[in-house]
Design a protein around this motif. Structure first.
Motif, mmCIF file in Angstrom:
data_model
loop_
_atom_site.group_PDB
_atom_site.id
_atom_site.type_symbol
_atom_site.label_atom_id
_atom_site.label_comp_id
_atom_site.label_asym_id
_atom_site.label_seq_id
_atom_site.Cartn_x
_atom_site.Cartn_y
_atom_site.Cartn_z
ATOM 1 N N ASP A 176 -39.063 17.424 -6.894
ATOM 2 C CA ASP A 176 -37.449 17.742 -6.894
ATOM 3 C C ASP A 176 -37.099 18.430 -8.499
ATOM 4 O O ASP A 176 -36.108 18.495 -8.690
ATOM 5 N N LYS A 215 -37.223 14.094 2.707
ATOM 6 C CA LYS A 215 -36.554 15.091 2.003
ATOM 7 C C LYS A 215 -35.434 14.593 1.262
ATOM 8 O O LYS A 215 -34.571 13.722 1.607
ATOM 9 N N ARG A 216 -34.867 15.243 0.121
ATOM 10 C CA ARG A 216 -33.742 14.942 -0.536
ATOM 11 C C ARG A 216 -32.547 15.641 0.406
ATOM 12 O O ARG A 216 -32.960 16.417 1.324
ATOM 13 N N ALA A 217 -31.413 15.001 0.381
ATOM 14 C CA ALA A 217 -30.204 15.342 1.492
ATOM 15 C C ALA A 217 -30.212 16.949 1.660
ATOM 16 O O ALA A 217 -30.279 17.278 2.518
ATOM 17 N N GLU A 218 -29.867 17.694 0.463
ATOM 18 C CA GLU A 218 -29.643 18.921 0.570
ATOM 19 C C GLU A 218 -30.115 19.472 -0.645
ATOM 20 O O GLU A 218 -29.803 18.919 -1.783
ATOM 21 N N LEU A 219 -30.756 20.669 -0.830
ATOM 22 C CA LEU A 219 -31.153 21.430 -2.100
ATOM 23 C C LEU A 219 -29.863 22.033 -2.558
ATOM 24 O O LEU A 219 -29.041 22.530 -1.670
ATOM 25 N N THR A 220 -29.980 22.104 -3.800
ATOM 26 C CA THR A 220 -28.835 22.642 -4.532
ATOM 27 C C THR A 220 -28.806 24.214 -4.399
ATOM 28 O O THR A 220 -30.004 24.824 -4.743
ATOM 29 N N ARG A 231 -29.380 31.347 1.713
ATOM 30 C CA ARG A 231 -30.713 30.568 2.264
ATOM 31 C C ARG A 231 -30.937 31.054 3.772
ATOM 32 O O ARG A 231 -30.137 30.894 4.544
#
Length: 389
Positions: A176, A215-220, A231
């Motif tokens: 990340d 996965k992380r909640a939401e990619l910046t 995206r």
């Protein structure tokens, strides 16, 4: 309608175009083979297949690492060829060791060009232009690739893949930590400002390839010039539909549909009494070319159903032509071998280091792969085919 919607076309005499070709060929002999390995346009033994395979190989190889993902940024420029500053181009050519006479010739060729716009019987007043390269000019694509030769990655964890004005930033990210990727994008934006290239943020897209279970909640979102980059789940990259799960169903469905439409014209030719030789030639030029476009970069990772759908088109065309047609799988293997052999013979190719011979000198070292996605990709398949000779 604005002035930027009008692009000058080089309506030069035939003699001038021949002279431009001579200059282009001469410039090509002066370009160092080590210059900008990841510019795949207008260079010998480079193609869109090489650019696509390079992006896919680096992406799949990186995804073999734990806690890793890839962000791929597809850059779009606004009228890239029209923004070249001749004086800056000549400065770059001089730094590459180009002769002063040649640099002055190019500067004169691009500066003080007079152009008009004609609509029917109406002709505009002439306008003198000293920026950009003429549309349709033989020299323009090569001059643009030389103009952007110094657009290279700042960090080794990123790649900048170029095919003429199609620029792609590949960020190989672990844990990340996107700092280096975001710095790379900022550096590219600054480079564009310094070189008079205008980024079209609205048409610039980002594709995230992430196979991690946790996965992380939401990619910046990625921001460029204060605007968030859209995206997408798929993108047409150099004629190939790439998806965020790196499957090829979307691409194969598209080319099968396009090829099936062209079968109608093949049937029409048979009705007109064309012989098998003409029908087979038409098939190879209009249908097989669609089915095999950049085939070395994607066919190895196709599903069985996709391969069958492609081959059904070939079988239908074979019935119409009344002659034997080469199966797509055979064409794929043949082209893989030929492309691999060309890469092996070219030490300046950016992927030549992947083909390392064993101490015996008779075989090539196999590449390591944990997943089927990587094992079935072009470079792994090519090495296996070379070793099977």
């Amino acid at each position: 309608m604005c002035l930027n919607d009008w692009r000058p076309v080089a309506l030069t005499p035939i003699v001038s175009k021949c002279f431009e070709r001579l200059i282009r060929d001469y410039i090509s002999t002066l370009v160092p083979k080590t210059l900008d390995h990841h510019q795949f346009a207008y260079r010998e033994n480079r193609s869109t297949e090489d650019a696509i395979s390079t992006v896919l190989h680096n992406t799949l190889t990186h995804l073999e690492n734990e806690n890793s993902y890839v962000r791929i940024l597809f850059i779009d420029y606004s009228s890239a060829f029209n923004t070249i500053i001749p004086s800056r181009l000549v400065t770059k050519l001089s730094s590459l060791g180009f002769p002063p006479d040649l640099c002055n010739l190019i500067l004169d060729f691009l500066s003080n060009r007079r152009q008009v716009v004609r609509m029917g019987s109406i002709t505009s007043a002439p306008l003198t232009v000293s920026t950009g390269a003429p549309q349709g000019c033989v020299l323009s694509p090569l001059l643009y690739s030389l103009y952007t030769y110094d657009c290279t990655p700042l960090h080794s964890s990123n790649l900048i893949i170029k095919y003429a004005d199609d620029t792609t930033v590949v960020g190989l990210i672990r844990g990340d930590n996107e700092l280096l990727y975001r710095e790379e994008v900022e550096n590219l934006v600054q480079w564009c400002q310094d070189n008079n290239l205008s980024l079209n943020v609205a048409k610039t897209k980002e594709l995230v390839v992430d196979f991690r279970k946790r996965k992380r909640a939401e990619l910046t979102p990625l921001m460029i010039q204060g605007n968030a980059v859209e995206r997408v789940s798929s993108f047409k990259f150099l004629g190939i539909n790439i998806t965020n799960n790196l499957t090829w169903d979307l691409h194969t469905t598209g080319i099968v549909g396009k090829a099936q439409q062209r079968l109608f014209h093949l049937r029409c030719l048979r009705k007109f009494g064309m012989g098998p030789n003409v029908l087979c030639a038409f098939y190879r030029g209009t249908i097989e070319s669609v089915l095999t476009g950049a085939i070395t970069s994607w066919y190895g990772n196709c599903t069985t159903n996709s391969r069958r759908a492609i081959q059904r088109v070939v079988k239908t065309a074979q019935k119409i032509c009344g002659g034997e047609l080469v199966p797509i799988a055979d064409l794929y293997q043949e082209r893989c071998k030929k492309k691999a052999q060309r890469i092996v013979k070219d030490p300046s190719h950016p992927n030549s280091n992947l083909f390392q011979r064993l101490p015996s000198g008779k075989r090539y070292c196999s590449l390591r792969a944990k997943t089927c996605r990587l094992r079935d990709s072009f470079f792994h398949q090519a090495i296996r085919l070379l070793n099977s000779r």
